[in-house]
Write a protein that holds these residues in place. Structure first.
Motif, PDB file in Angstrom:
ATOM      1  N   VAL A   1      75.428   9.627  29.492  1.00 22.31           N
ATOM      2  CA  VAL A   1      74.352   8.950  29.851  1.00 22.31           C
ATOM      3  C   VAL A   1      73.218   9.292  28.821  1.00 22.31           C
ATOM      4  O   VAL A   1      72.708  10.455  29.050  1.00 22.31           O
ATOM      5  CB  VAL A   1      73.763   8.774  31.324  1.00 22.31           C
ATOM      6  N   PRO A   2      72.774   8.515  28.047  1.00 18.37           N
ATOM      7  CA  PRO A   2      71.496   8.789  27.147  1.00 18.37           C
ATOM      8  C   PRO A   2      70.310   9.475  27.912  1.00 18.37           C
ATOM      9  O   PRO A   2      69.888   8.724  28.871  1.00 18.37           O
ATOM     10  CB  PRO A   2      71.034   7.681  26.432  1.00 18.37           C
ATOM     11  N   ASN A   3      69.799  10.566  27.701  1.00 14.16           N
ATOM     12  CA  ASN A   3      68.648  11.240  28.409  1.00 14.16           C
ATOM     13  C   ASN A   3      68.936  11.251  30.028  1.00 14.16           C
ATOM     14  O   ASN A   3      68.127  11.511  30.795  1.00 14.16           O
ATOM     15  CB  ASN A   3      67.520  10.537  28.244  1.00 14.16           C
ATOM     16  N   GLY A   4      70.401  11.414  30.249  1.00 16.34           N
ATOM     17  CA  GLY A   4      70.805  11.465  31.797  1.00 16.34           C
ATOM     18  C   GLY A   4      70.438  13.240  32.293  1.00 16.34           C
ATOM     19  O   GLY A   4      69.912  14.003  31.439  1.00 16.34           O
ATOM     20  N   ASP A   5      70.749  13.345  33.273  1.00 14.60           N
ATOM     21  CA  ASP A   5      70.369  14.339  33.934  1.00 14.60           C
ATOM     22  C   ASP A   5      71.666  15.112  34.684  1.00 14.60           C
ATOM     23  O   ASP A   5      71.585  16.002  35.676  1.00 14.60           O
ATOM     24  CB  ASP A   5      69.182  14.540  34.752  1.00 14.60           C
ATOM     25  N   SER A   6      73.026  14.533  34.344  1.00 14.10           N
ATOM     26  CA  SER A   6      74.102  15.398  34.899  1.00 14.10           C
ATOM     27  C   SER A   6      74.160  16.413  33.910  1.00 14.10           C
ATOM     28  O   SER A   6      73.929  16.590  32.848  1.00 14.10           O
ATOM     29  CB  SER A   6      75.166  14.101  35.023  1.00 14.10           C
ATOM     30  N   TRP A   7      74.885  17.317  34.825  1.00 11.71           N
ATOM     31  CA  TRP A   7      75.172  18.803  34.249  1.00 11.71           C
ATOM     32  C   TRP A   7      76.711  19.281  34.374  1.00 11.71           C
ATOM     33  O   TRP A   7      77.293  18.650  35.445  1.00 11.71           O
ATOM     34  CB  TRP A   7      74.085  19.818  34.544  1.00 11.71           C
ATOM     35  N   VAL A   8      77.117  20.441  33.512  1.00 13.94           N
ATOM     36  CA  VAL A   8      78.500  20.812  33.858  1.00 13.94           C
ATOM     37  C   VAL A   8      78.489  22.154  34.710  1.00 13.94           C
ATOM     38  O   VAL A   8      77.493  23.054  34.434  1.00 13.94           O
ATOM     39  CB  VAL A   8      79.053  21.099  32.419  1.00 13.94           C
ATOM     40  N   SER A   9      79.155  22.113  35.845  1.00  9.63           N
ATOM     41  CA  SER A   9      79.462  23.150  36.494  1.00  9.63           C
ATOM     42  C   SER A   9      80.830  23.490  36.567  1.00  9.63           C
ATOM     43  O   SER A   9      81.577  23.008  35.763  1.00  9.63           O
ATOM     44  CB  SER A   9      78.830  22.882  38.083  1.00  9.63           C
ATOM     45  N   ASP A  10      81.173  24.636  37.441  1.00  7.32           N
ATOM     46  CA  ASP A  10      82.644  24.866  37.663  1.00  7.32           C
ATOM     47  C   ASP A  10      83.555  23.773  37.926  1.00  7.32           C
ATOM     48  O   ASP A  10      84.652  23.754  38.165  1.00  7.32           O
ATOM     49  CB  ASP A  10      82.616  26.250  38.348  1.00  7.32           C
TER      50      ASP A  10
END
Length: 241
Positions: free
Chosen positions: A162-171
């Motif tokens: 997603v452009p400028n999205g706020d999802s992030w990578v965790s374990d």
């Protein structure tokens, strides 16, 4: 000597690598090519003050904000470049506002020319509003959601694309900003592990040692059916069985 000497909506590259600007509009992102030289880094100036990410690659310089910040209308130093070679100016200038609209910036070439801001002197048959973000008359290039002319939204995409999205990578993989999907630990606390708690409260990944119910229905209980068919009996029913 500084950007405030420039006409409105003009850029200029000084001998020391400073890019000066003068703008009556707030700037949400910019991109340009350095003519005759390559850029190795970009820092400082109004771009740094606004928290812009400045990316350089070869002769191309690109800057934007992950948070949607803008450089306020004003003048001064836009960014300082470290250059290899003898730069002759800037070209391919693309500047956008907070809504992704192109701001018609040009490179300052001095007061002894007859150039005009909408390039109508160079393209007399092309109206100002017919230029695309790359400065091509009748072109189809557009600013993507990251503020990149002709881009594919990949520069500022989060892990979910997603452009400028706020999802992030965790374990647990790519999760939303509210951490939904971030609870993938098994009973041992191992992300995406396969250990589970059985009915007797034992945490492991070995189903063969899971406890079972006794004849009273108690998990892990010890009651068994005696020879008389009585659960928990002592082998004697009404005196004998």
């Amino acid at each position: 000597t500084d950007g405030c000497d420039l006409p409105d909506l003009n850029l200029f590259l000084s001998n020391d690598g400073s890019v000066y600007y003068n703008s009556s509009e707030a700037i949400a992102g910019f991109q340009f090519n350095v003519d005759g030289a390559t850029a190795t880094s970009g820092s400082g100036g109004a771009a740094q003050d606004a928290g812009f990410v400045v990316s350089v690659g070869g002769s191309t310089v690109l800057a934007f904000s992950f948070t949607g910040a803008t450089i306020p209308a004003g003048c001064g130093t836009l960014v300082n470049l470290a250059l290899n070679g003898d730069a002759t100016g800037l070209s391919g200038i693309v500047v956008s506002d907070a809504f992704g609209n192109a701001i018609p910036f040009i490179y300052y070439v001095g007061d002894d020319t007859e150039l005009v801001a909408d390039c109508s002197d160079e393209y007399p048959d092309c109206a100002a509003n017919e230029f695309d973000c790359a400065g091509e008359c009748g072109g189809s290039a557009e600013l993507d959601e990251c503020g990149v002319c002709g881009g594919d939204n990949s520069v500022c995409a989060d892990c979910a694309g997603v452009p400028n999205g706020d999802s992030w990578v965790s374990d647990c993989g790519c999760v939303d900003a509210d951490n939904s999907g971030d609870d993938c630990d098994d009973c041992f606390g191992v992300p995406n592990g396969d250990s589970v708690v059985d009915n007797c409260g034992i945490c492991d990944s070995d189903a063969s040692n899971d406890c079972v119910q006794d004849c009273n229905g108690d998990w892990g209980g010890s009651a068994v059916v005696d020879e008389c068919g009585v659960c928990g009996g002592d082998g004697i029913a009404d005196g004998a069985c």
